[in-house]
Enzyme design. Structure first.
Site, PDB file in Angstrom:
ATOM      1  N   GLY A 120      57.249  46.079  80.563  1.00 10.64           N
ATOM      2  CA  GLY A 120      57.699  44.758  80.979  1.00 10.64           C
ATOM      3  C   GLY A 120      59.214  44.702  81.070  1.00 10.64           C
ATOM      4  O   GLY A 120      59.921  45.585  80.578  1.00 10.64           O
TER       5      GLY A 120
ATOM      6  N   ASP B 197      55.369  45.195  69.126  1.00 14.11           N
ATOM      7  CA  ASP B 197      54.281  45.995  69.686  1.00 14.11           C
ATOM      8  C   ASP B 197      52.954  45.532  69.111  1.00 14.11           C
ATOM      9  O   ASP B 197      52.808  45.423  67.890  1.00 14.11           O
ATOM     10  CB  ASP B 197      54.511  47.474  69.351  1.00 14.11           C
ATOM     11  CG  ASP B 197      53.709  48.402  70.241  1.00 14.11           C
ATOM     12  OD1 ASP B 197      52.502  48.136  70.454  1.00 14.11           O
ATOM     13  OD2 ASP B 197      54.271  49.412  70.712  1.00 14.11           O
TER      14      ASP B 197
ATOM     15  N   PHE C 221      47.724  39.660  77.374  1.00 15.94           N
ATOM     16  CA  PHE C 221      47.959  40.358  78.634  1.00 15.94           C
ATOM     17  C   PHE C 221      48.659  41.690  78.416  1.00 15.94           C
ATOM     18  O   PHE C 221      48.931  42.407  79.373  1.00 15.94           O
ATOM     19  CB  PHE C 221      48.796  39.480  79.576  1.00 15.94           C
ATOM     20  CG  PHE C 221      48.031  38.333  80.159  1.00 15.94           C
ATOM     21  CD1 PHE C 221      47.777  37.187  79.423  1.00 15.94           C
ATOM     22  CD2 PHE C 221      47.543  38.393  81.442  1.00 15.94           C
ATOM     23  CE1 PHE C 221      47.053  36.137  79.971  1.00 15.94           C
ATOM     24  CE2 PHE C 221      46.827  37.343  82.000  1.00 15.94           C
ATOM     25  CZ  PHE C 221      46.578  36.212  81.258  1.00 15.94           C
ATOM     26  N   ALA C 222      48.979  42.013  77.165  1.00 22.75           N
ATOM     27  CA  ALA C 222      49.642  43.288  76.878  1.00 22.75           C
ATOM     28  C   ALA C 222      48.667  44.437  77.093  1.00 22.75           C
ATOM     29  O   ALA C 222      47.568  44.430  76.549  1.00 22.75           O
ATOM     30  CB  ALA C 222      50.159  43.289  75.439  1.00 22.75           C
ATOM     31  N   ALA C 223      49.070  45.414  77.879  1.00 22.14           N
ATOM     32  CA  ALA C 223      48.211  46.571  78.160  1.00 22.14           C
ATOM     33  C   ALA C 223      49.000  47.599  78.941  1.00 22.14           C
ATOM     34  O   ALA C 223      50.043  47.293  79.519  1.00 22.14           O
ATOM     35  CB  ALA C 223      46.981  46.155  78.960  1.00 22.14           C
TER      36      ALA C 223
ATOM     37  N   SER D 232      48.838  49.673  82.213  1.00 22.02           N
ATOM     38  CA  SER D 232      48.110  49.719  83.485  1.00 22.02           C
ATOM     39  C   SER D 232      48.530  50.926  84.310  1.00 22.02           C
ATOM     40  O   SER D 232      48.262  50.989  85.510  1.00 22.02           O
ATOM     41  CB  SER D 232      48.368  48.438  84.281  1.00 22.02           C
ATOM     42  OG  SER D 232      49.757  48.275  84.515  1.00 22.02           O
TER      43      SER D 232
ATOM     44  N   TYR E  54      42.012  54.207  81.913  1.00 22.24           N
ATOM     45  CA  TYR E  54      42.439  52.806  81.888  1.00 22.24           C
ATOM     46  C   TYR E  54      41.236  51.867  81.989  1.00 22.24           C
ATOM     47  O   TYR E  54      41.069  50.951  81.169  1.00 22.24           O
ATOM     48  CB  TYR E  54      43.406  52.539  83.038  1.00 22.24           C
ATOM     49  CG  TYR E  54      43.691  51.077  83.265  1.00 22.24           C
ATOM     50  CD1 TYR E  54      44.422  50.338  82.348  1.00 22.24           C
ATOM     51  CD2 TYR E  54      43.209  50.429  84.405  1.00 22.24           C
ATOM     52  CE1 TYR E  54      44.679  48.988  82.553  1.00 22.24           C
ATOM     53  CE2 TYR E  54      43.464  49.086  84.623  1.00 22.24           C
ATOM     54  CZ  TYR E  54      44.191  48.373  83.697  1.00 22.24           C
ATOM     55  OH  TYR E  54      44.430  47.035  83.898  1.00 22.24           O
TER      56      TYR E  54
END
Length: 244
Positions: free
Chosen positions: A118, A138, A158-160, A162, A228
Site C-alpha cells: 500500500g 502488520d 482488506f489487507a492481503a 494480491s 493466492y
C-alpha cells in the site's frame, strides 16, 4: 451465528467490472438484507484483471469510484451502527477508496497498513481529517492488531497479498500475508469486547479457471489455480468457522 456473542450476518455481493474506458459497463446483483441486518461477511469477488489499463492507475481508480458510489447502500445500511471502524490494508487500492468514503461521511476510521504494497499517499485526501487515524502495523503481528482494535466496533479486512508472482517466487509469504494475517485478526476480534462485525473481501481467484463468465456466486466447484486464490478461499473457510 456468533463469535463470542457478537452478532454476525451475511450479505453476498456479486460484482463484475468491465474494462475502461466505459465506466458504466458493470453488472452487479444484490441480495438485499433484511431490516436491521448489518453487512458482516462481504465477498467482493472483483476480478481486478478486468481493470487493467495501458496508461496508469487513474482509470482503475475512476472505475472503482464509479462502482463504490453506486454501492452507497453498503454504507447507508450501516449508518447508525458504523461509529468506530478499522480498515486493514486501508492504504491499498480498494481500502483507500472505502476509507475515503467512510471518513467523508463522518465516521471515525483507523487504517492499519504495513505499507508493504500500500501507499500512504493514497490517503492524502483524509490524512488531516480529525476522524482519521493511521497505524503502521502488520496483521500478522497480534500485538499490532490488538493495539489497532482498541474501541473498534466494525472491522473491514482488506489487507492481503494480491501479488500472483509470489505464487512461484515465495508462496510462504503469500500464505502468511493472507491466511496467517486473517487468523491473527480473527483471534483478536474473538477476544475483543467491542468488535461487533467484520467485513471480509474475497476474490474471483477462488473460482480458478471458471467455465462460466461472468461467474455467478453459486459457481462450483471452487478450484483455485494459484496460491493466492487458494489462500483467499481458505480465508473464507476460516471466517466461516469463526462465525459459527
Amino acid at each position: 451465528s456468533s463469535v463470542a456473542g457478537k452478532n454476525l450476518s451475511f450479505w453476498i455481493d456479486d460484482l463484475i467490472v468491465d474494462t475502461p474506458p466505459n465506466l458504466n459497463a458493470y453488472i452487479y446483483k444484490d441480495r438485499v438484507p433484511t431490516s436491521e441486518m448489518l453487512i458482516t461477511y462481504f465477498y467482493s469477488r472483483v476480478n481486478l484483471n478486468t481493470l487493467k489499463t495501458n496508461k496508469d492507475n487513474d482509470s482503475k481508480r475512476l472505475v472503482f469510484k464509479e462502482i463504490i458510489q453506486n454501492k452507497k447502500d453498503i454504507i447507508e445500511h450501516t449508518e447508525e451502527k458504523l461509529s468506530e471502524n478499522i480498515v486493514t490494508g486501508g492504504a491499498g487500492f480498494i481500502g483507500s477508496h472505502l476509507t475515503e468514503i467512510l471518513v467523508n461521511k463522518g465516521y471515525n476510521v483507523t487504517v492499519l497498513d504495513s505499507l508493504i504494497s500500500g501507499h500512504k499517499q493514497n490517503l492524502n485526501t483524509v490524512q488531516k481529517k480529525p476522524n482519521f487515524n493511521f497505524i503502521r502495523g502488520d496483521c500478522r503481528n497480534p500485538q499490532d492488531v490488538r493495539h489497532a482494535l482498541e474501541d473498534i466496533e466494525i472491522v473491514f479486512h482488506f489487507a492481503a497479498s494480491s501479488d500472483i508472482c509470489l505464487d512461484i517466487a515465495d508462496p510462504k509469504k503469500c500464505y502468511e500475508q493472507n491466511l496467517l494475517s486473517i487468523y491473527s485478526l480473527l483471534e483478536e476480534v474473538r477476544k475483543s469486547k467491542y468488535v461487533k462485525d467484520i467485513v471480509f473481501a474475497s476474490t474471483s481467484a477462488v473460482y480458478g479457471d471458471a467455465k462460466v463468465v461472468p461467474t455467478p456466486e453459486s459457481y462450483a466447484p471452487l478450484k483455485p489455480i494459484s496460491v493466492y486464490g487458494a489462500t483467499k478461499l481458505a480465508c473464507e473457510a476460516l471466517v466461516s468457522s469463526y462465525c459459527n
